[in-house]
Design an enzyme around this catalytic site. Structure first.
Site, PDB file in Angstrom:
ATOM      1  N   ASP A  32       0.843  -1.196   0.000  1.00 61.70           N
ATOM      2  CA  ASP A  32       0.000   0.000   0.000  1.00 61.70           C
ATOM      3  C   ASP A  32       0.878   1.246   0.000  1.00 61.70           C
ATOM      4  OD1 ASP A  32      -1.785   2.180   0.999  1.00 61.70           O
ATOM      5  OD2 ASP A  32      -3.213   0.528   1.247  1.00 61.70           O
ATOM      6  N   ASN A  88     -13.050  -3.219   2.842  1.00 55.44           N
ATOM      7  CA  ASN A  88     -14.086  -2.183   2.884  1.00 55.44           C
ATOM      8  C   ASN A  88     -14.994  -2.275   1.661  1.00 55.44           C
ATOM      9  OD1 ASN A  88     -12.821  -1.124   5.211  1.00 55.44           O
ATOM     10  ND2 ASN A  88     -11.431   0.112   3.959  1.00 55.44           N
ATOM     11  N   GLN A  95     -14.388   2.632   1.784  1.00 51.60           N
ATOM     12  CA  GLN A  95     -13.787   2.227   0.498  1.00 51.60           C
ATOM     13  C   GLN A  95     -13.522   3.461  -0.345  1.00 51.60           C
ATOM     14  OE1 GLN A  95     -16.147  -0.510  -1.897  1.00 51.60           O
ATOM     15  NE2 GLN A  95     -14.396  -1.002  -3.213  1.00 51.60           N
ATOM     16  N   HIS A 101     -10.538  -5.211  -2.911  1.00 50.95           N
ATOM     17  CA  HIS A 101      -9.197  -5.490  -2.381  1.00 50.95           C
ATOM     18  C   HIS A 101      -9.302  -5.818  -0.905  1.00 50.95           C
ATOM     19  CE1 HIS A 101      -9.976  -1.162  -2.114  1.00 50.95           C
ATOM     20  NE2 HIS A 101      -9.303  -1.192  -0.966  1.00 50.95           N
ATOM     21  N   HIS A 103      -7.056  -5.606   2.649  1.00 50.48           N
ATOM     22  CA  HIS A 103      -5.876  -5.040   3.303  1.00 50.48           C
ATOM     23  C   HIS A 103      -5.301  -6.082   4.250  1.00 50.48           C
ATOM     24  CE1 HIS A 103      -6.810  -0.672   2.499  1.00 50.48           C
ATOM     25  NE2 HIS A 103      -8.017  -1.171   2.358  1.00 50.48           N
TER      26      HIS A 103
HETATM   27  P1  5GP Z   1      -9.809   1.451   0.604  1.00 51.77           P
HETATM   28  O1  5GP Z   1      -9.962   2.679   1.461  1.00 51.77           O
HETATM   29  O2  5GP Z   1     -10.490   1.606  -0.740  1.00 51.77           O
HETATM   30  O3  5GP Z   1     -10.191   0.179   1.303  1.00 51.77           O
HETATM   31  O4  5GP Z   1      -8.256   1.310   0.369  1.00 51.77           O
HETATM   32  C1  5GP Z   1      -7.570   1.855  -0.713  1.00 51.77           C
HETATM   33  C2  5GP Z   1      -6.106   1.749  -0.380  1.00 51.77           C
HETATM   34  O5  5GP Z   1      -5.379   1.818  -1.577  1.00 51.77           O
HETATM   35  C3  5GP Z   1      -5.574   2.839   0.537  1.00 51.77           C
HETATM   36  O6  5GP Z   1      -4.990   2.239   1.688  1.00 51.77           O
HETATM   37  C4  5GP Z   1      -4.556   3.574  -0.323  1.00 51.77           C
HETATM   38  O7  5GP Z   1      -3.435   3.969   0.412  1.00 51.77           O
HETATM   39  C5  5GP Z   1      -4.212   2.547  -1.379  1.00 51.77           C
HETATM   40  N1  5GP Z   1      -3.872   3.085  -2.690  1.00 51.77           N
HETATM   41  C6  5GP Z   1      -4.596   3.994  -3.399  1.00 51.77           C
HETATM   42  N2  5GP Z   1      -4.022   4.210  -4.606  1.00 51.77           N
HETATM   43  C7  5GP Z   1      -2.919   3.407  -4.647  1.00 51.77           C
HETATM   44  C8  5GP Z   1      -1.922   3.192  -5.645  1.00 51.77           C
HETATM   45  O8  5GP Z   1      -1.923   3.773  -6.726  1.00 51.77           O
HETATM   46  N3  5GP Z   1      -0.949   2.293  -5.342  1.00 51.77           N
HETATM   47  C9  5GP Z   1      -0.915   1.622  -4.148  1.00 51.77           C
HETATM   48  N4  5GP Z   1       0.092   0.753  -3.962  1.00 51.77           N
HETATM   49  N5  5GP Z   1      -1.832   1.817  -3.175  1.00 51.77           N
HETATM   50  C10 5GP Z   1      -2.825   2.700  -3.431  1.00 51.77           C
END
Ligand code: 5GP
Ligand code: ZN
Length: 136
Positions: A32, A88, A95, A101, A103
Protein backbone atom coordinates in the site's frame (compact mmCIF):
# COMPACT_ATOMS: atom_id res chain seq x y z
CA UNK A 1 -13.19 -8.25 -17.29
CA UNK A 2 -10.93 -5.24 -16.78
CA UNK A 3 -12.20 -1.71 -16.32
CA UNK A 4 -10.10 0.73 -18.41
CA UNK A 5 -10.76 3.50 -15.88
CA UNK A 6 -9.76 1.49 -12.84
CA UNK A 7 -6.30 2.05 -11.35
CA UNK A 8 -6.27 -1.27 -9.50
CA UNK A 9 -7.09 -3.11 -12.76
CA UNK A 10 -4.00 -1.48 -14.26
CA UNK A 11 -1.83 -2.27 -11.24
CA UNK A 12 -3.12 -5.84 -10.87
CA UNK A 13 -2.42 -6.55 -14.52
CA UNK A 14 1.03 -4.97 -14.55
CA UNK A 15 0.22 -1.89 -16.67
CA UNK A 16 1.20 0.40 -13.79
CA UNK A 17 4.18 -0.71 -11.70
CA UNK A 18 3.72 -1.44 -8.02
CA UNK A 19 5.82 -3.07 -5.32
CA UNK A 20 4.62 -6.65 -5.79
CA UNK A 21 5.18 -9.18 -3.02
CA UNK A 22 3.11 -12.00 -4.56
CA UNK A 23 1.50 -12.82 -7.90
CA UNK A 24 -0.41 -15.75 -9.38
CA UNK A 25 -2.91 -16.19 -12.23
CA UNK A 26 -5.72 -14.51 -10.31
CA UNK A 27 -4.11 -12.05 -7.91
CA UNK A 28 -1.36 -9.52 -7.38
CA UNK A 29 -0.43 -8.48 -3.85
CA UNK A 30 1.20 -5.06 -3.57
CA UNK A 31 2.46 -2.77 -0.86
CA UNK A 32 0.00 0.00 0.00
CA UNK A 33 1.29 3.49 -0.92
CA UNK A 34 -0.21 4.92 2.28
CA UNK A 35 0.55 2.16 4.74
CA UNK A 36 -1.10 1.92 8.15
CA UNK A 37 1.94 -0.04 9.34
CA UNK A 38 5.18 -1.56 8.05
CA UNK A 39 4.27 -4.23 5.50
CA UNK A 40 0.68 -3.08 4.82
CA UNK A 41 -0.26 -4.95 1.65
CA UNK A 42 -3.26 -5.04 -0.69
CA UNK A 43 -4.58 -8.22 -2.26
CA UNK A 44 -5.94 -7.35 -5.71
CA UNK A 45 -7.82 -9.74 -7.99
CA UNK A 46 -6.75 -9.33 -11.62
CA UNK A 47 -10.36 -9.27 -12.83
CA UNK A 48 -12.40 -6.19 -12.00
CA UNK A 49 -15.06 -6.42 -9.32
CA UNK A 50 -16.12 -3.22 -7.59
CA UNK A 51 -16.77 -4.90 -4.26
CA UNK A 52 -17.36 -8.23 -2.52
CA UNK A 53 -20.84 -8.65 -3.99
CA UNK A 54 -19.46 -8.49 -7.53
CA UNK A 55 -16.62 -10.90 -6.83
CA UNK A 56 -17.08 -14.41 -8.28
CA UNK A 57 -17.33 -17.06 -5.53
CA UNK A 58 -14.25 -18.89 -6.76
CA UNK A 59 -12.10 -15.75 -6.54
CA UNK A 60 -13.60 -14.84 -3.17
CA UNK A 61 -12.59 -18.25 -1.81
CA UNK A 62 -9.10 -18.03 -3.27
CA UNK A 63 -8.59 -14.54 -1.83
CA UNK A 64 -8.64 -15.87 1.71
CA UNK A 65 -6.09 -18.54 0.84
CA UNK A 66 -3.81 -15.83 -0.59
CA UNK A 67 -4.34 -13.77 2.56
CA UNK A 68 -3.31 -16.74 4.66
CA UNK A 69 -0.20 -17.46 2.60
CA UNK A 70 1.04 -13.88 2.22
CA UNK A 71 -0.04 -12.97 5.75
CA UNK A 72 2.10 -15.78 7.15
CA UNK A 73 5.13 -14.64 5.13
CA UNK A 74 4.69 -11.06 6.30
CA UNK A 75 4.12 -12.20 9.85
CA UNK A 76 7.27 -14.33 9.94
CA UNK A 77 9.43 -12.01 7.81
CA UNK A 78 8.62 -8.80 9.67
CA UNK A 79 8.36 -10.35 13.09
CA UNK A 80 5.01 -8.68 13.70
CA UNK A 81 2.78 -9.59 16.60
CA UNK A 82 -0.50 -9.93 14.72
CA UNK A 83 -2.28 -8.72 11.64
CA UNK A 84 -5.66 -7.41 10.58
CA UNK A 85 -7.44 -8.44 7.44
CA UNK A 86 -9.66 -5.52 6.41
CA UNK A 87 -11.99 -5.30 3.45
CA UNK A 88 -14.09 -2.18 2.88
CA UNK A 89 -17.27 -2.20 0.81
CA UNK A 90 -18.84 1.14 -0.09
CA UNK A 91 -17.94 4.72 0.66
CA UNK A 92 -19.69 4.61 4.05
CA UNK A 93 -17.36 1.76 5.02
CA UNK A 94 -14.25 3.68 3.98
CA UNK A 95 -13.79 2.23 0.50
CA UNK A 96 -11.93 4.71 -1.69
CA UNK A 97 -10.87 2.51 -4.60
CA UNK A 98 -13.79 0.68 -6.15
CA UNK A 99 -11.94 -2.46 -7.20
CA UNK A 100 -12.26 -5.20 -4.59
CA UNK A 101 -9.20 -5.49 -2.38
CA UNK A 102 -8.25 -6.86 0.98
CA UNK A 103 -5.88 -5.04 3.30
CA UNK A 104 -3.28 -7.11 5.12
CA UNK A 105 -2.17 -4.89 7.99
CA UNK A 106 0.69 -6.19 10.11
CA UNK A 107 0.35 -5.20 13.76
CA UNK A 108 3.07 -4.53 16.28
CA UNK A 109 2.63 -4.46 20.05
CA UNK A 110 1.96 -0.88 21.13
CA UNK A 111 1.36 0.46 17.61
CA UNK A 112 -1.22 3.20 17.06
CA UNK A 113 -3.04 1.65 14.10
CA UNK A 114 -6.77 2.09 14.44
CA UNK A 115 -9.09 -0.45 12.87
CA UNK A 116 -11.33 -0.72 15.91
CA UNK A 117 -14.76 0.52 16.96
CA UNK A 118 -16.53 1.49 20.13
CA UNK A 119 -18.78 -1.43 21.15
CA UNK A 120 -22.49 -0.54 21.15
CA UNK A 121 -25.40 -2.56 22.50
CA UNK A 122 -27.45 -5.23 20.75
CA UNK A 123 -31.04 -4.24 21.51
CA UNK A 124 -33.93 -6.71 21.39
CA UNK A 125 -35.49 -4.67 18.58
CA UNK A 126 -32.39 -4.78 16.39
CA UNK A 127 -31.80 -8.43 17.13
CA UNK A 128 -35.37 -9.27 16.04
CA UNK A 129 -35.03 -7.15 12.90
CA UNK A 130 -31.77 -8.72 11.79
CA UNK A 131 -32.77 -12.28 12.64
CA UNK A 132 -35.99 -11.61 10.71
CA UNK A 133 -33.98 -10.97 7.54
CA UNK A 134 -32.78 -14.55 7.83
CA UNK A 135 -36.20 -15.92 8.74
CA UNK A 136 -35.06 -16.80 12.26
P1 5GP B 1 -9.81 1.45 0.60
O1 5GP B 1 -9.96 2.68 1.46
O2 5GP B 1 -10.49 1.61 -0.74
O3 5GP B 1 -10.19 0.18 1.30
O4 5GP B 1 -8.26 1.31 0.37
C1 5GP B 1 -7.57 1.85 -0.71
C2 5GP B 1 -6.11 1.75 -0.38
O5 5GP B 1 -5.38 1.82 -1.58
C3 5GP B 1 -5.57 2.84 0.54
O6 5GP B 1 -4.99 2.24 1.69
C4 5GP B 1 -4.56 3.57 -0.32
O7 5GP B 1 -3.43 3.97 0.41
C5 5GP B 1 -4.21 2.55 -1.38
N1 5GP B 1 -3.87 3.09 -2.69
C6 5GP B 1 -4.60 3.99 -3.40
N2 5GP B 1 -4.02 4.21 -4.61
C7 5GP B 1 -2.92 3.41 -4.65
C8 5GP B 1 -1.92 3.19 -5.65
O8 5GP B 1 -1.92 3.77 -6.73
N3 5GP B 1 -0.95 2.29 -5.34
C9 5GP B 1 -0.91 1.62 -4.15
N4 5GP B 1 0.09 0.75 -3.96
N5 5GP B 1 -1.83 1.82 -3.17
C10 5GP B 1 -2.82 2.70 -3.43
ZN1 ZN C 1 -10.60 -2.72 -11.49
Amino acid sequence: MKDPNCIFCKIANGEIPAATVYEDDDFRVILDLGPASKGHALILPKEHAANLFELPDEIAAKALVVAKKVGKQLFDGLGCDGFNLVQNNGEAAGQTVFHFHMHLIPRYKGDTVNVGWKPGELTEETKAQVLGIFGK
